[in-house]
Scaffold this active site. Structure first.
Site: not given
Length: 678
Positions: A117, A139
């Site tokens: 990210e 995740e």
């Protein structure tokens, strides 16, 4: 604690190095947001700075993601959502800074989760071609979704379908695949990564380089691959997008059976951002992230993560004076299913293996199995052909003891016959006197094979101990009239990857029968197998290897139950199964109860070891945390009450383990409550 260091060169390019002090890898920590804002705000205003390169000061890691310890300390969804919103704001400020002065991410090593990210918020991305460079959003493997903008920026960059493939599966890709996806703009050798990054930053600042990213036409990911979806322009119109999201949700539910909410919630965040715009998408992402951080599923998966990390540092013995010996060569005696498998994982770890079996034919079968595993990894782009060849080259074969004398560890995986194992131990003692001898035995006590061991001795060890009553209970139900498919479906619905009947077919019904008898002799009536089960072996039903077991094994990938197997039972073709809930509960309680026996008897050193062994050794559903963590979730009194109810009905095999009875009486738990198990 400062994590950013800045060096501005005479070319006007500022190099920002991310470096978490005292840690081997970088992670995103509590206070990173403020420091990012201050650093990039200052650079944006500094007239001497024309462009920025963001890199890691760690030798082989970019940013591995958020600090899991930090996440485990969060106590409410609101607190976790606020953390996500802070991360989103920091990434947005980085992206905004890049609009004033280009920010180039120089990626070497893992850029995962929050690390990816971070890179996505940069203007331009360059990755090293090193095999250690991996990019992904893993995740969901911890029961979470990306929380710092990944569900919004990734679809915008590489398209909805390809972003789904990364986010919903949690897989990572290497640099060349990332370049093909459009995830990075360039791939260069590690040695010139920073040099190229500085040059590109300067060229972007001076207008010499313009970023042109074309839509990448790629085959749809496996999750979404159907003939209909391949033929429509999915992302170019609302109808196509709606079909894409509907199909993805259906495919996810078929795969997860609703046990793992994170992939479905990630899909929802992607959909909201696509349909309602990024502002709504970011809001949904932060809210969902917050809910999932404190969910039971995520807590269980994080506990498994912590347990595996702790085990990597565990010597396996309680004596602190015992130090591990460095292993530089392994000898594997037996090239069957298990022997070849152990040889493969050893070579995969970069350790040379000498594989021995009785003749060339047996060795050929073992090497073919290993080559098949490597070929599949190449096909799935997990390895390059060169890497596959290098791993296979680490395995050499022999029908005698040549090349074994200098092995550090010798592992035997010969037939489960004590006299054969005794002969092997004697031969190894003579041919490799300095080696550590290990055994892959599934049922014979180590004490009967040799003198030393790492875990406490006992027939069956741990995984075989807890598997035996689980499979026994399924066999009892089969004998009493339950349908094979109903038994397997109940345990798959509970979360196991395969049911116990299919598992018996894969392991070998003859092997299962032999282990069952060893357990019965060792533990008496409590682990007695059902009467008449030997008829299966006598009839030649050995499972997949004989192409005849509980299932039919023809050319079709879809395996059907061989209904003639019912003729070997007293109930015959008349099948009447217990409820799905009862089938699962009876089998699972047997595994839980036996795990409690093993802990009480000292076969296990800790409840942690028991849970990790069941998850990784037997396919226990990770989202349930392991059999002992599962018992804690029910409460020992509830487990004992259910066992006694079945004991009244079915007899001694459901007698509660003393450890369970003790915990039920004291109100104790297998895992003491702490911050990581909230």
């Amino acid at each position: 604690m400062s994590v950013l260091r800045t060096e501005t060169g005479p070319d006007g390019v500022a190099l920002v190095l991310y470096d978490v002090p005292g840690e081997p890898v970088n992670t995103l920590r509590d206070g990173f947001q403020g420091e990012f804002e201050a650093t990039f705000g200052r650079l944006a205003e500094d007239s001497a700075v024309k462009a920025i390169v963001l890199a890691s000061a760690k030798p082989d890691s970019f940013v591995a993601g958020a600090d899991i310890e930090m996440l485990s300390r969060l106590s409410s969804a609101a607190e976790a959502s606020a953390l996500a919103r802070g991360g989103q704001q920091a990434m947005q400020r980085l992206e905004d800074a890049g609009k004033r002065k280009p920010v180039v991410a120089a990626i070497h090593g893992a850029a995962l989760g929050g690390g990816l990210e971070l890179a996505l918020a940069c203007t331009y991305r360059i990755a090293s071609d090193d095999r250690r460079t991996q990019l992904g959003q893993p995740e969901v493997q911890l029961g979470l979704i990306p929380g710092a903008g990944g569900t919004q920026r990734l679809p915008q960059l590489i398209g909805i379908a390809q972003a789904m493939d990364l986010i919903l599966t949690g897989k990572s890709v290497r640099a060349l695949k990332a370049r093909k996806l459009g995830l990075v703009d360039e791939v260069v050798p590690k040695a010139i990564l920073l040099e190229v990054a500085r040059r590109r930053a300067r060229e972007l600042a001076e207008g010499e380089l313009r970023i042109e990213r074309r839509k990448v036409e790629l085959k749809l990911p496996k999750l979404l691959r159907t003939e209909v979806l391949q033929q429509i322009a999915l992302e170019d119109n609302p109808v196509g997008r709606r079909i894409l999201f509907q199909h993805a949700r259906k495919a996810l539910l078929e795969k997860t059976r609703g046990h793992y909410p994170a992939p479905e919630r990630a899909l929802e965040a992607i959909r909201i951002g696509t349909e309602k715009g990024p502002e709504e998408g970011y809001r949904a992402e932060a809210n969902v992230f917050g809910e999932l951080v404190v969910s039971d599923v995520s807590r269980r998966l994080v506990e498994i993560f912590f347990a595996t990390q702790a085990l990597k540092k565990d010597t396996g013995v309680d004596d602190p004076s015992v130090k591990p010996r460095k292993v530089e060569k392994v000898a594997m005696l037996g090239a069957g299913l298990m022997g070849a498998g152990i040889a493969y994982v050893t070579a995969d770890a970069g350790i040379p293996v000498r594989l021995k079996d009785k003749d060339d034919a047996a060795l050929g079968r073992g090497l073919k199995q290993i080559a098949g595993i490597l070929d599949e990894r190449v096909r799935r782009k997990r390895l390059s052909p060169r890497e596959s060849e290098e791993k296979l080259a680490l395995i050499t074969a022999t029908t005698d003891y040549s090349g074994i004398r200098n092995a550090d560890v010798v592992i035997e995986a010969v037939f489960e016959d004590l006299s054969i194992k005794h002969a092997v131990v004697r031969e190894v003692g003579r041919e490799a006197p300095n080696a550590i001898i290990a055994s892959n035995t599934s049922s014979i006590p180590i004490g009967l094979i040799a003198e030393e061991m790492v875990v406490n001795d006992g027939p069956g060890f741990y995984t075989s101990r807890i598997l035996a009553p689980y499979v026994n209970e399924a066999a009892f139900m089969f004998n009493d009239g339950a349908a094979v498919e109903d038994i397997d479906r109940a345990l798959v619905d509970f979360g196991f990857p395969v049911g116990p009947m299919k598992l018996l077919d894969e392991v070998g019904i003859d092997v299962g029968s032999k282990v069952a008898h060893v357990m019965h002799e060792a533990f008496g009536a409590r682990l007695a197998p059902p009467a008449g089960f030997d008829k299966l072996v006598e009839s030649g039903r050995l499972g997949r290897k004989s192409k005849k077991g509980f299932y039919l094994y023809g050319e079709s990938k879809e395996k059907e139950v061989d209904r003639t197997v019912y003729d070997l039972t007293a109930q015959g073709q008349r099948r009447s199964s217990p409820t799905t809930g009862e089938i699962a509960e009876r089998c699972v309680l047997q595994m839980v109860n036996e795990a409690a026996h093993c802990l009480g008897e000292g076969i296990l050193r800790s409840a942690r070891d028991g849970d990790v062994g069941a998850v990784f050794g037997l396919g226990w559903p990770p989202f349930r945390g392991g059999p002992l963590r599962y018992a804690d979730s029910l409460g020992a009194p509830q487990v004992v009450e259910r066992l006694r109810r079945y004991q009244d009905k079915f007899g001694v095999r459901f007698t509660p383990a003393p450890k369970l009875v003790q915990l039920a009486g004291s109100g104790g738990r297998f895992h003491p409550a702490d911050a990581k198990s909230r």
